[in-house]
Design a protein around this motif. Structure first.
Motif: not given
Length: 591
Positions: A429, A431, A462, A464-465, A484, A486, A490, A492-493
């Motif tokens: 992850e 994040e 998360a 990150c987003c 987690s 998201h 996002c 990152n996914i």
């Protein structure tokens, strides 16, 4: 008994407060009246509908009643003329029977007006305000009567229905036809036997009373298959609201009749698709459906079936349901089966998550999962926690309903050997690379989401987003850190293991606030920051942090963190900021 009780309640509804009248009338119209219709008790269904109509739409009811009564008075002479002609037709052809004229009940008139987008002023366009019923002795006489009526008056194409050869699920049987009668007026005529008329008015009970003392055939019991399915559905759907939604779907007023390749009749609601047909045949046929043929022609799964269609379903052992199917299917049975499949799938994911969390924490304490499973203490732990089996224990851990620390407390004898419960950081992850932003706290764990209706699970939002309630989100089962959440957009996914994704949805936010990051571009001027701050405050939001950069070309760039309750609150803030003079662009920053 319940229908009779509800009918009595509706007859005395005027003595209840207005808010109660509306609620009870709505419930009656949506549940009890269709149920009476399903049982074929027409007189109860009709009275329940008209009484519900009276209390739900009092103004429309009063006006429609007056207008219908006016037209009935004017039509008295015409009605008698038609009845006399029908009697003459029967007598001339040696058919013994009686002819009745009936006024359509108010709610059915109102529904017909709505169906064709007409108002009460357009009532004259409803030609079957007064219908005619011919009652004869035998089925043969029904068809003979139909033939001589069509010989007398021209039938309207597409307005003939044969419910004798294809009875409704409530055992209703009759021939319906619309013809151009005297003076060129359209008239609707129903033709049935005495027995059919009794069943139409008194319901399925009249049929079984007629059969009293005789052995019931398999065909007789088939008339109750829909009721068996509802009982089955009630057992499967634990939440009353889910059952009520399915019940409303299955007590449909209008139906179509389609055929299997072997010629068996399947009854479905108007608008049903091949997927509904497949789930009606068997749950597994529905789950594994890959393509459908209607009248030997390949059709899409969202194709709308019509009466008379012959439907063939092809299956594959590799096919599984899609969530898009929930938008396609019409019947409560199909919807509930698809939802159950996903609930089972999500439960399996949570079982695997719980097993992994337990395994990791046992390993940190020098214990293998195998020795835990084979331990004599396990049955004692399960009994103490009132859990039936090991899979249920894994599920409770995976859904954060039971703490691993709580389980290890029972399992590890030495008090000094307190388990260290620091879950490993999920390397995949990205994040975790995002550091905390000074002065802003992100909710570490939230309990306002659910996995297919299962509440009480703790999720991590998360960083990150930064999802907020109302965002389209997806859950990711991490190793040792729970679920987690998201945003689906996002970036990152895309790098995460797709097998670990799990469907999640927002529940009530309970008034909590969440940080949201917005980016603003505007022309630079004096007082701009103050104006933007006022716009944010007017939308009932609070600024957590703000950074402003200006450029030589007289542009200003703002990065602002604000507090919001949910997505709609954020949209309100953005709309307010856009109203500020010289603001060129406002957008939410993803990362």
């Amino acid at each position: 008994v319940k229908l009779a009780d509800r009918l009595h309640n509706m007859r005395t509804l005027e003595y209840q407060p207005e808010h109660k009248r509306k609620r009870i009338a709505k419930e009656t119209l949506e549940i009890y009246a269709p149920l009476a219709g399903r049982l074929g008790i027409d007189w109860i269904k009709t009275e329940l509908e008209d009484l519900s109509f009276k209390y739900l739409y009092p103004e429309e009811y009063k006006r429609l009643k007056e207008e219908v009564e006016k037209r009935v008075k004017v039509s008295t002479e015409y009605v008698e003329k038609v009845k006399n002609i029908l009697r003459e037709i029967l007598e001339k052809n040696n058919i013994k029977g009686k002819v009745l004229g009936r006024v359509k009940h108010l709610y059915s008139v109102y529904r017909k007006l709505e169906k064709y987008n007409l108002t009460i002023e357009d009532l004259d366009q409803i030609y079957d305000l007064i219908g005619f019923r011919v009652i004869v002795n035998t089925v043969e006489e029904c068809y003979k009567t139909l033939g001589v009526i069509h010989a007398k008056w021209h039938p309207i194409p597409g307005r003939f229905k044969d419910y004798i050869s294809l009875p409704k699920p409530n055992m209703y049987q009759s021939l319906h036809t619309t013809v151009l009668g005297p003076e060129g007026k359209k008239i609707e005529i129903q033709i049935r036997t005495e027995y059919m008329d009794k069943v139409a008015n008194e319901g399925i009970a009249a049929h079984f009373l007629y059969k009293e003392g005789k052995l019931l055939s398999e065909k007789d019991y088939k008339h109750f298959s829909w009721l068996e399915k509802l009982i089955e559905l009630q057992k499967e759907l634990k939440h009353p609201r889910e059952f009520l939604e399915s019940l409303k779907l299955d007590l449909f007023p209008e139906e179509i009749y389609v055929f299997t390749p072997k010629g068996d009749v399947i009854t479905l609601p108007v608008g049903a698709t091949p997927l509904d047909f497949a789930y009606t045949i068997h749950t597994e046929v529905g789950h594994r459906c890959v393509r459908a043929y209607v009248n030997d022609r390949l059709v899409p799964l969202d194709y709308k079936l019509e009466t008379g269609d012959v439907v063939k379903i092809e299956t594959s052992p590799f096919q599984t349901p899609s969530r898009d199917w929930l938008k396609i299917v019409k019947t409560g049975r199909a919807k509930s089966r698809i939802k159950q499949w996903f609930k089972k799938e999500e439960k399996e994911k949570l079982i695997n998550l719980g097993k992994e969390i337990l395994h990791r924490n046992l390993k940190k304490n020098g214990i293998s999962l195998n020795s835990f499973v084979k331990s004599e203490k396990l049955p004692e732990i399960l009994e103490k926690l009132k859990i039936k089996n090991l899979d249920e224990l894994y599920y409770q851990i995976g859904s954060a309903k039971i703490s691993v620390k709580y389980i290890l407390k029972f399992f590890i004898e030495e008090e000094e050997k307190e388990p260290i419960l620091k879950p490993e950081i999920e390397k995949e992850e990205k994040e975790e690379k995002f550091q905390k932003i000074e002065g802003i706290s992100f909710p570490e764990e939230v309990d306002i989401l659910s996995v297919d209706g299962t509440k009480g699970i703790l999720f991590r939002l998360a960083r990150c987003c930064k999802p907020i309630p109302g965002d389209e989100v997806i859950g990711y089962i991490t190793r040792g850190k729970g679920i987690s959440v998201h945003r689906v957009d996002c970036p990152n996914i895309k790098d995460l293991d797709p097998e670990r994704f799990i469907e999640v949805r927002w529940e009530n936010s309970n008034g909590k606030t969440y940080p949201a990051h917005i980016y603003i571009v505007s022309l630079d001027r004096k007082g701009l920051l103050a104006n933007i701050s006022s716009a944010i405050a007017a939308a009932e939001s609070n600024i957590l942090k703000a950074e402003v950069k200006t450029t030589p070309d007289k542009k200003a760039y703002f990065e602002i963190y604000i507090e919001v309750n949910d997505r709609s609150h954020l949209e309100k803030v953005i709309a307010n900021i856009l109203k500020v003079k010289d603001v060129l662009k406002v957008e939410r920053k993803l990362v």
